[in-house]
Design a protein around this motif. Structure first.
Motif, short mmCIF file in Angstrom:
data_model
loop_
_atom_site.label_atom_id
_atom_site.label_comp_id
_atom_site.label_asym_id
_atom_site.label_seq_id
_atom_site.Cartn_x
_atom_site.Cartn_y
_atom_site.Cartn_z
N SER A 81 -4.53 -3.14 -4.51
CA SER A 81 -3.65 -3.26 -5.67
C SER A 81 -2.35 -2.49 -5.47
O SER A 81 -2.33 -1.43 -4.84
CB SER A 81 -4.35 -2.72 -6.93
OG SER A 81 -5.46 -3.50 -7.26
N ASN A 93 -14.96 -4.11 -6.35
CA ASN A 93 -13.97 -3.36 -7.13
C ASN A 93 -13.24 -2.34 -6.27
O ASN A 93 -12.04 -2.11 -6.43
CB ASN A 93 -14.65 -2.65 -8.31
CG ASN A 93 -14.97 -3.61 -9.44
OD1 ASN A 93 -14.29 -4.61 -9.63
ND2 ASN A 93 -16.02 -3.31 -10.20
N ARG A 136 -9.18 -2.28 -5.68
CA ARG A 136 -8.34 -1.11 -5.96
C ARG A 136 -7.56 -0.65 -4.74
O ARG A 136 -6.44 -0.15 -4.86
CB ARG A 136 -9.20 0.03 -6.50
CG ARG A 136 -9.72 -0.22 -7.91
CD ARG A 136 -10.60 0.91 -8.42
NE ARG A 136 -11.11 0.62 -9.75
CZ ARG A 136 -10.44 0.83 -10.87
NH1 ARG A 136 -9.23 1.34 -10.82
NH2 ARG A 136 -10.98 0.54 -12.04
N ASP A 192 -7.70 -2.32 -13.38
CA ASP A 192 -7.07 -2.81 -12.15
C ASP A 192 -6.83 -4.32 -12.29
O ASP A 192 -7.76 -5.07 -12.59
CB ASP A 192 -7.99 -2.54 -10.96
CG ASP A 192 -7.37 -2.99 -9.65
OD1 ASP A 192 -6.73 -2.16 -9.00
OD2 ASP A 192 -7.54 -4.18 -9.30
N GLY A 226 -2.01 1.33 -7.29
CA GLY A 226 -3.27 2.00 -7.61
C GLY A 226 -3.51 2.04 -9.11
O GLY A 226 -2.60 2.26 -9.90
N TYR A 227 -4.76 1.81 -9.50
CA TYR A 227 -5.09 1.76 -10.93
C TYR A 227 -6.39 2.51 -11.18
O TYR A 227 -7.34 1.98 -11.74
CB TYR A 227 -5.23 0.30 -11.39
CG TYR A 227 -3.92 -0.44 -11.41
CD1 TYR A 227 -3.18 -0.53 -12.58
CD2 TYR A 227 -3.42 -1.04 -10.26
CE1 TYR A 227 -1.97 -1.22 -12.61
CE2 TYR A 227 -2.21 -1.72 -10.28
CZ TYR A 227 -1.50 -1.81 -11.46
OH TYR A 227 -0.30 -2.47 -11.48
N PHE A 228 -6.42 3.77 -10.79
CA PHE A 228 -7.67 4.52 -10.87
C PHE A 228 -8.01 4.95 -12.29
O PHE A 228 -9.16 5.20 -12.60
CB PHE A 228 -7.61 5.73 -9.94
CG PHE A 228 -7.57 5.35 -8.48
CD1 PHE A 228 -8.70 4.91 -7.84
CD2 PHE A 228 -6.37 5.40 -7.78
CE1 PHE A 228 -8.67 4.54 -6.50
CE2 PHE A 228 -6.33 5.03 -6.44
CZ PHE A 228 -7.48 4.60 -5.81
#
Length: 203
Positions: free
Chosen positions: A77, A70, A74, A86, A80-82
């Motif tokens: 990606s 994971n 991330r 994601d 960013g998809y914090f």
């Protein structure tokens, strides 16, 4: 592993872009018709294929390994998809469920990406160092190869490229998987890959 910017640069190369689009179309048709994932993020998923394969070599994915995958997803990606799901990590769940069906297809895309970003024949002509310490020998060999190859190598089997020059203990099945991946990518005969394999201690 690759950075977001490196993935963005590679997806703009026509050969890589075309191969990624074709693989994404087939993946969505066969595995996840409702999956929303950009070309950038699907290439990121593809680049995780060797790491996923190594993770599955022992038959299951541990919590620690899942967290590592994971983290890799991330980092690559787009945007960013914090704080939300994601897309690469989400797509990875589908890939892991039917990995045998997609591994070779995705590795083919990685081979295309390698051919488009560095000269494989030049790497075959390099003479590896033959130092007594395999880690020091590998460290020297890394200094003679293109930066992008180091990125490919670290993405292949590691969650953190900072650990690439080190002794690592792995199981026989994991070592066999690394050898298998190297063969499928056409890099098993490269002196630097052979040097890399000598840094492993099989437990």
């Amino acid at each position: 592993m690759f950075s977001e910017n490196e993935i963005a640069t590679m997806i703009e190369i026509p050969a890589i872009h075309e191969a990624t689009l074709e693989a994404r179309k087939d993946f969505k048709t066969s595995e996840a018709s409702m999956l929303e994932i950009s070309e950038h993020d699907f290439l990121s998923l593809i680049m995780m294929t060797p790491a996923m394969g190594l993770t599955l070599a022992n038959g299951s994915v541990s919590l620690f390994e899942e967290l590592g995958l994971n983290k890799m997803a991330r980092k690559m990606s787009k945007g960013g998809y914090f704080l939300k799901v994601d897309p690469v990590a989400h797509a990875m769940k589908y890939a892991l469920k039917n990995f045998d069906a997609w591994e070779d297809r995705f590795l083919k895309v990685i081979s295309i990406a390698m051919d488009a970003t560095f000269d494989m024949d030049r790497l075959r002509k390099l003479k590896g160092n033959k130092l007594e310490d395999p880690v020091k020998s590998f460290a020297r060999d890394l200094m003679t190869v293109p930066y992008i190859f180091v990125r490919f190598l670290s993405t292949m089997v590691l969650n953190d490229e900072a650990d690439i020059v080190d002794h690592r203990s792995i199981s026989q099945v994991e070592y066999d998987k690394i050898s298998d991946i190297g063969g499928k990518l056409g890099i098993s005969d490269l002196p630097v890959f052979e040097s890399f394999c000598r840094t492993f201690d099989i437990k």
